[in-house]
Design a protein around this motif. Structure first.
Motif, PDB file in Angstrom:
ATOM      1  N   ILE A  42       0.842  -1.196   0.000  1.00 41.41           N
ATOM      2  CA  ILE A  42       0.000   0.000   0.000  1.00 41.41           C
ATOM      3  C   ILE A  42       0.877   1.245   0.000  1.00 41.41           C
ATOM      4  CG2 ILE A  42      -1.914  -1.133   1.176  1.00 41.41           C
ATOM      5  CD1 ILE A  42      -1.007   0.210   3.772  1.00 41.41           C
ATOM      6  N   ASP A  43       0.229   2.387  -0.216  1.00 42.89           N
ATOM      7  CA  ASP A  43       0.887   3.683  -0.114  1.00 42.89           C
ATOM      8  C   ASP A  43       0.376   4.381   1.139  1.00 42.89           C
ATOM      9  OD1 ASP A  43       2.246   3.393  -2.512  1.00 42.89           O
ATOM     10  OD2 ASP A  43       0.633   4.311  -3.675  1.00 42.89           O
TER      11      ASP A  43
ATOM     12  N   LEU B  92     -17.388  -2.081 -10.251  1.00 46.39           N
ATOM     13  CA  LEU B  92     -18.452  -1.923 -11.239  1.00 46.39           C
ATOM     14  C   LEU B  92     -18.014  -1.003 -12.382  1.00 46.39           C
ATOM     15  CD1 LEU B  92     -21.385  -2.639 -11.927  1.00 46.39           C
ATOM     16  CD2 LEU B  92     -22.079  -0.605 -10.653  1.00 46.39           C
ATOM     17  N   GLY B  93     -17.373   0.122 -12.046  1.00 51.68           N
ATOM     18  CA  GLY B  93     -16.892   1.040 -13.070  1.00 51.68           C
ATOM     19  C   GLY B  93     -15.852   0.402 -13.979  1.00 51.68           C
ATOM     20  N   LEU B  94     -14.932  -0.357 -13.394  1.00 50.56           N
ATOM     21  CA  LEU B  94     -13.904  -1.020 -14.196  1.00 50.56           C
ATOM     22  C   LEU B  94     -14.513  -2.076 -15.116  1.00 50.56           C
ATOM     23  CD1 LEU B  94     -11.067  -1.334 -11.537  1.00 50.56           C
ATOM     24  CD2 LEU B  94     -11.014   0.047 -13.614  1.00 50.56           C
ATOM     25  N   ILE B  95     -15.531  -2.768 -14.640  1.00 46.73           N
ATOM     26  CA  ILE B  95     -16.201  -3.770 -15.487  1.00 46.73           C
ATOM     27  C   ILE B  95     -16.930  -3.080 -16.641  1.00 46.73           C
ATOM     28  CG2 ILE B  95     -18.088  -5.455 -15.544  1.00 46.73           C
ATOM     29  CD1 ILE B  95     -17.195  -6.291 -12.700  1.00 46.73           C
TER      30      ILE B  95
ATOM     31  N   LEU C 195      -6.957   0.273 -11.820  1.00 47.77           N
ATOM     32  CA  LEU C 195      -6.757  -1.128 -11.434  1.00 47.77           C
ATOM     33  C   LEU C 195      -5.753  -1.234 -10.292  1.00 47.77           C
ATOM     34  CD1 LEU C 195      -6.639  -3.057 -14.832  1.00 47.77           C
ATOM     35  CD2 LEU C 195      -8.279  -3.380 -12.995  1.00 47.77           C
ATOM     36  N   GLY C 196      -4.680  -0.440 -10.378  1.00 52.52           N
ATOM     37  CA  GLY C 196      -3.680  -0.426  -9.306  1.00 52.52           C
ATOM     38  C   GLY C 196      -4.270   0.071  -8.001  1.00 52.52           C
TER      39      GLY C 196
ATOM     40  N   LEU D  75      -7.398  -0.225  -7.088  1.00 53.12           N
ATOM     41  CA  LEU D  75      -8.254  -1.288  -6.571  1.00 53.12           C
ATOM     42  C   LEU D  75      -7.414  -2.377  -5.911  1.00 53.12           C
ATOM     43  CD1 LEU D  75     -11.142  -2.378  -6.355  1.00 53.12           C
ATOM     44  CD2 LEU D  75     -10.780  -3.503  -8.566  1.00 53.12           C
ATOM     45  N   ARG D  76      -6.278  -2.701  -6.523  1.00 48.48           N
ATOM     46  CA  ARG D  76      -5.374  -3.687  -5.931  1.00 48.48           C
ATOM     47  C   ARG D  76      -4.896  -3.227  -4.563  1.00 48.48           C
ATOM     48  NH1 ARG D  76      -0.640  -4.174  -4.473  1.00 48.48           N
ATOM     49  NH2 ARG D  76       0.028  -2.219  -5.384  1.00 48.48           N
ATOM     50  N   LYS D  77      -4.598  -1.936  -4.431  1.00 45.56           N
ATOM     51  CA  LYS D  77      -4.148  -1.396  -3.148  1.00 45.56           C
ATOM     52  C   LYS D  77      -5.262  -1.398  -2.119  1.00 45.56           C
ATOM     53  CE  LYS D  77      -0.374   1.314  -4.975  1.00 45.56           C
ATOM     54  NZ  LYS D  77       0.168   2.630  -5.233  1.00 45.56           N
ATOM     55  N   ASP D  78      -6.506  -1.188  -2.569  1.00 45.33           N
ATOM     56  CA  ASP D  78      -7.642  -1.282  -1.642  1.00 45.33           C
ATOM     57  C   ASP D  78      -7.750  -2.690  -1.066  1.00 45.33           C
ATOM     58  OD1 ASP D  78      -8.459   1.358  -1.829  1.00 45.33           O
ATOM     59  OD2 ASP D  78      -9.852   0.978  -3.487  1.00 45.33           O
ATOM     60  N   PHE D  79      -7.595  -3.692  -1.936  1.00 46.77           N
ATOM     61  CA  PHE D  79      -7.642  -5.074  -1.449  1.00 46.77           C
ATOM     62  C   PHE D  79      -6.437  -5.386  -0.564  1.00 46.77           C
ATOM     63  CE2 PHE D  79     -10.563  -5.887  -5.113  1.00 46.77           C
ATOM     64  CZ  PHE D  79     -11.641  -6.301  -4.354  1.00 46.77           C
ATOM     65  N   ALA D  80      -5.271  -4.843  -0.923  1.00 44.61           N
ATOM     66  CA  ALA D  80      -4.072  -5.060  -0.096  1.00 44.61           C
ATOM     67  C   ALA D  80      -4.260  -4.435   1.284  1.00 44.61           C
ATOM     68  CB  ALA D  80      -2.841  -4.477  -0.785  1.00 44.61           C
ATOM     69  N   PHE D  81      -4.907  -3.254   1.335  1.00 44.02           N
ATOM     70  CA  PHE D  81      -5.176  -2.625   2.624  1.00 44.02           C
ATOM     71  C   PHE D  81      -6.096  -3.502   3.462  1.00 44.02           C
ATOM     72  CE2 PHE D  81      -7.696  -0.083   5.515  1.00 44.02           C
ATOM     73  CZ  PHE D  81      -6.716   0.618   6.198  1.00 44.02           C
TER      74      PHE D  81
END
Length: 192
Positions: free
Chosen positions: A43-44, A62-65, A152-153, A155-161
């Protein structure tokens, strides 16, 4: 650093903690521990201060899809216009002009060549107007694709958090940040 050694109006270089010799000050150790904690968690600092809520994460997904078809269409100019100039960028000594080089190579070489290829392929299949529109949209498609990858990055950081929060790493990182700030405050008070 002793107070007498600081000259007013002079700029001081911030040293990478990995480059500080043995016997390094405690502040460097605290900064390194904090930085390593963030990197290990993936994360940052921005995510640490304001993590995304479940509703925000769902909205991002949803937006990314919904934007995925446009992201697929934007791949054609984006991949080539990003990776081709990067071969030259690695040879540059001065990183300050990296963006300028990327823009110049794309404008002078990549976009015209991709435009001709696109016209040659799309014109016979879908007609002249769609081919011209796609070529004219190359810069906008590249900017969109760059932002899509950035989203996308994020979102990945949100999941990592969320994972770091679940495993207890977030508390360790916040503690390391607090200790780092205390040490830096001591240095600032000493330098005054």
């Amino acid at each position: 650093i002793e107070n007498e050694n600081l000259e007013e109006g002079k700029c001081y270089t911030i040293v990478n903690p990995d480059e500080v010799p043995e016997g390094r000050p405690v502040a460097y150790e605290k900064v390194k521990a904090y930085r390593n904690g963030l990197e290990f968690a993936g994360i940052d600092e921005a995510e640490l201060d304001s993590p995304g809520t479940a509703a925000e994460i769902f909205g991002k997904i949803l937006g990314l899809i919904l934007l995925l078809p446009l992201a697929i269409v934007a791949l054609w100019p984006s991949i080539v216009s990003w990776f081709f100039p990067m071969r030259f960028e690695k040879k540059m000594e001065d990183r300050m002009f990296q963006g300028t080089l990327l823009m110049a190579l794309n404008a002078l070489f990549v976009f015209p060549i991709l435009g001709m290829i696109t016209l040659a392929v799309v014109w016979p299949l879908w007609g002249f107007i769609p081919a011209i529109c796609w070529v004219l949209l190359f810069p906008a498609l590249c900017v969109f694709e760059w932002n899509y990858v950035k989203w996308l990055g994020g979102l990945r950081k949100d999941f990592a958090f969320r994972e770091a929060l679940r495993s207890g790493k977030i508390e360790d990182i916040k503690k390391a940040r607090s200790e780092m700030n205390e040490e830096l405050d001591k240095l600032l008070k000493y330098a005054e």
